[in-house]
Design an enzyme around this catalytic site. Structure first.
Site, short mmCIF file in Angstrom:
data_model
loop_
_atom_site.label_atom_id
_atom_site.label_comp_id
_atom_site.label_asym_id
_atom_site.label_seq_id
_atom_site.Cartn_x
_atom_site.Cartn_y
_atom_site.Cartn_z
N GLY A 162 0.81 -1.22 0.00
CA GLY A 162 0.00 0.00 0.00
C GLY A 162 0.84 1.26 0.00
NE ARG A 253 10.36 -2.42 2.62
CZ ARG A 253 9.36 -2.85 3.33
NH1 ARG A 253 9.41 -2.83 4.64
NH2 ARG A 253 8.27 -3.33 2.76
CG ASP A 330 0.00 -8.79 6.36
OD1 ASP A 330 -0.54 -9.43 7.27
OD2 ASP A 330 0.20 -7.57 6.42
P1 AMP Z 1 1.85 -3.29 8.05
O1 AMP Z 1 1.14 -3.82 9.23
O2 AMP Z 1 2.56 -1.99 8.28
O3 AMP Z 1 2.75 -4.30 7.44
O4 AMP Z 1 0.75 -2.90 6.96
C1 AMP Z 1 -0.40 -3.67 6.68
C2 AMP Z 1 -0.98 -3.24 5.37
O5 AMP Z 1 -1.38 -1.88 5.41
C3 AMP Z 1 -0.06 -3.38 4.18
O6 AMP Z 1 -0.82 -3.76 3.08
C4 AMP Z 1 0.47 -1.97 4.02
O7 AMP Z 1 0.90 -1.70 2.72
C5 AMP Z 1 -0.75 -1.14 4.37
N1 AMP Z 1 -0.42 0.19 4.86
C6 AMP Z 1 0.14 0.52 6.05
N2 AMP Z 1 0.28 1.86 6.14
C7 AMP Z 1 -0.17 2.40 4.99
C8 AMP Z 1 -0.29 3.71 4.48
N3 AMP Z 1 0.09 4.78 5.18
N4 AMP Z 1 -0.82 3.87 3.25
C9 AMP Z 1 -1.21 2.81 2.53
N5 AMP Z 1 -1.14 1.55 2.94
C10 AMP Z 1 -0.63 1.33 4.16
MG MG Z 2 3.41 -5.35 6.32
#
Ligand code: AMP
Ligand code: MG
Length: 576
Positions: A162, A253, A330
């Site tokens: 995202g 990264r 994920d």
């Molecule tokens: P994470 O728990 O940070 O690994 O994120 C879980 C999901 O939310 C993943 O699909 C990320 O890409 C999405 N995500 C987290 N923060 C954002 C953001 N600010 N904008 C868009 N997608 C996000």
């Molecule tokens: Mg993630």
């Protein structure tokens, strides 16, 4: 490159070119569009990879972008949030930050040893623009990955990159293939309600922790560089109705692969079995070289390998007190490396119930639960693989998973024996360790420094029942009624080793870090960086690159001292 590879690449490039006429050069909407000079392109194509490059202009991604030419791509090329069926990637260009960006820090090791670049490139505008996402190389086919996942125990459907784009693949002088990703580079079709951005606070934490974990010897993604802008990004850090403006940042990264358990899950859930098989075959062929690609049990072998690698990874986390914070499927890599650093924490006072993520009310991802969460996630991996298995093979999945416990335990004990300075393996070692941890827990002693100080102290020199003052963590432990009894049993156990005190200390000081990324240390560095003083981040990086070596500057900064009182109230959440 085979003829069919060439054909598919040409066809792909054509499709990309139709939709992104500037993709052969540089894509930038809100900034002035900068094209690569034709001489740069000629130079780049001729660039020999036999030395470290001084100029970033001549650096390029692999000619063949394997992911883009192997897997089905999203047919829609416009970047808007949607459900994306029947593909693994969408072509997504980073959205440049609107304000000036500055380089906060970079990892010399990643640049020199992985990207074949000299430190000098970091002084160039090209490099900073590259990390910011405003300068996309012509050899790049930027992709966002479609994946799903189980979040906090429940199937969450499509998630995906995202706020990340995979810029391209790079095979370095050593022949290692790396996938380079930007995180925080703007919205993608997978952004859901998010803004696609990452703030400085969480980016500094991810940058430092990826590198810290690598230098602790724990499998992880790497961080090459971090930039910050003045772009306002709104975050309600503690979800308590107090949003505030923070600064947008981007991390460059790297990993050999960013595929996750959720990458397979979404294909299985949506019955896209042909793609599921294709992804599994790709992973086996590229990352599990010992598995026979024509063998009829290859998927079971893969499962078995991921089960054991994940068990070992989590044992490594436990050995340094690392608590990931968001162990959703994920965020679990198919290569069993640590990825997606969010509200992680290194346990300070030994407390098995330690939960670093203030949003995790139920403590689902506490330190002590990580090994079990590994089993849950691997069960989900098994379910995702099921559609490509025969009924007979499906019955094997639970048996393979049963092996997790003993693999985990063996690795855990191996690591903790080393942490106690033991070279050999004796039956009672588990009890010896359990009592040491229990004393630590009862006295709320520091996990990292208790092991470290036990390795630094001269046990033979301990004539009376007193620990010198400067061993602050052992001193806290020594208040416990069992402590001195434990020391006697430990000394007896050491006698069985037939080793010297020097050898014990040497093993322990090579195993037990003196410096870990404590929240308060990260916080100080973040606050300075927010004021455009990046010295804190860089100093911490330098220390965490040598976590076992006594460093006078780190000592002066208090990095191995009792954490300051104010740090007790620090909280980290999913907001990033
Ligand atoms: P994470 O728990 O940070 O690994 O994120 C879980 C999901 O939310 C993943 O699909 C990320 O890409 C999405 N995500 C987290 N923060 C954002 C953001 N600010 N904008 C868009 N997608 C996000
Ligand atoms: Mg993630």
């Amino acid at each position: 490159m085979s003829t069919s590879d060439l054909l598919s690449l040409c066809l792909f490039s054509y499709v990309v070119f139709l939709c992104f006429p500037y993709s052969g050069a540089v894509y930038s909407k809100s900034k002035e569009c900068k094209r690569l000079d034709i001489f740069d392109i000629i130079l780049r194509d001729k660039c020999p990879r036999t030395s470290i490059l001084q100029s970033f202009k001549t650096w390029r991604f692999d000619r063949r972008q394997v992911l883009a030419t192997t897997f089905p791509l999203d047919l829609i090329l416009q970047n808007y949030v949607r459900q994306v069926p029947k593909c693994l990637f969408s072509v997504v260009y980073p959205i440049p930050l609107k304000t000036e960006t500055s380089l906060v820090s970079y990892s010399e090791g990643v640049l020199n040893d992985i990207l074949d670049l000299s430190d000098h490139v970091t002084t160039t505008k090209e490099f900073v623009d590259f990390v910011s996402g405003s300068w996309v190389l012509s050899s790049s086919v930027p992709l966002s990955h479609r994946y799903g996942g189980h979040q906090f125990g429940y199937w969450a459907g499509q998630l995906g990159d995202g706020r990340a784009v995979m810029l391209g693949e790079y095979t370095n002088q050593r022949g290692e293939r790396w996938e380079l990703q930007l995180k925080g580079s703007g919205r993608t079709p997978y952004s859901r309600q998010g803004d696609g951005r990452a703030v400085l606070r969480s980016s500094v934490r991810e940058f430092l922790c990826s590198e810290a974990m690598f230098h602790l010897g724990i499998p992880t993604s790497r961080a090459a560089a971090l930039v910050v802008s003045d772009d306002p990004v709104m975050r309600d850090q503690f979800y308590d109705g107090h949003p505030r403006v923070e600064r947008g940042a981007v991390i460059l990264r790297l990993a050999h692969s960013w595929f996750r358990i959720g990458s397979l899950e979404i294909l299985a859930k949506n019955k896209e079995f042909q793609f599921l098989r294709q992804l599994l075959d790709f992973v086996i062929e590229n990352f599990f070289l010992h598995i026979n690609t024509t063998g009829k049990d290859k998927y079971l072998e893969l499962y078995s390998r991921i089960v054991s690698d994940t068990a070992e990874l989590i044992a490594q986390w436990q050995s340094v007190g690392f608590t990931h914070g968001v162990c959703n499927t994920d965020n679990f890599s198919l290569l069993s490396i640590t990825i997606d650093y969010g509200p992680f924490g290194f346990m300070e006072d030994y407390n098995p119930k330690f939960v670093p993520n203030s949003s995790d009310d139920e403590g689902r991802y506490s330190y002590e639960k990580q090994p079990d969460v590994g089993v849950f996630n691997l069960e989900k991996l098994g379910e995702a693989i099921k559609p490509v298995l025969t009924q007979q093979q499906q019955k094997q999945l639970p048996h393979i998973l049963k092996g997790y416990e003993s693999i985990y335990k063996d690795k855990f004990m191996k690591l903790f024996r080393q942490k106690l300075g033991l070279y050999t393996d004796k039956e009672d070692d588990e009890n010896l360790l359990a009592v040491f941890l229990k004393i630590m827990e009862d006295t709320k002693s520091d996990f990292t420094m208790s092991f470290r100080e036990l390795g630094e102290i001269d046990l033979l020199g301990l004539k009376t029942e007193a620990i010198p003052q400067n061993y602050w963590s052992l001193n806290t432990m020594a208040d416990h009624e069992w402590f001195w009894k434990w020391i006697i049993i430990y000394k007896k156990r050491l006698e069985l080793e037939g080793t010297t005190e020097k050898r014990r200390q040497s093993l322990m000081n090579k195993t037990n870090p003196r410096y870990i990324l404590r929240n308060w240390m990260a916080q100080e560095a973040i606050e300075k960086a927010d004021r455009n003083d990046f010295s804190g981040v860089n100093r911490l990086l330098g220390v965490l690159e040598r976590p076992m070596d006594l460093d006078p500057e780190a000592e002066r900064a208090g990095y191995s001292s009792r954490p300051p009182e104010w740090s007790k109230s620090l909280r980290v959440s999913c907001s990033s």
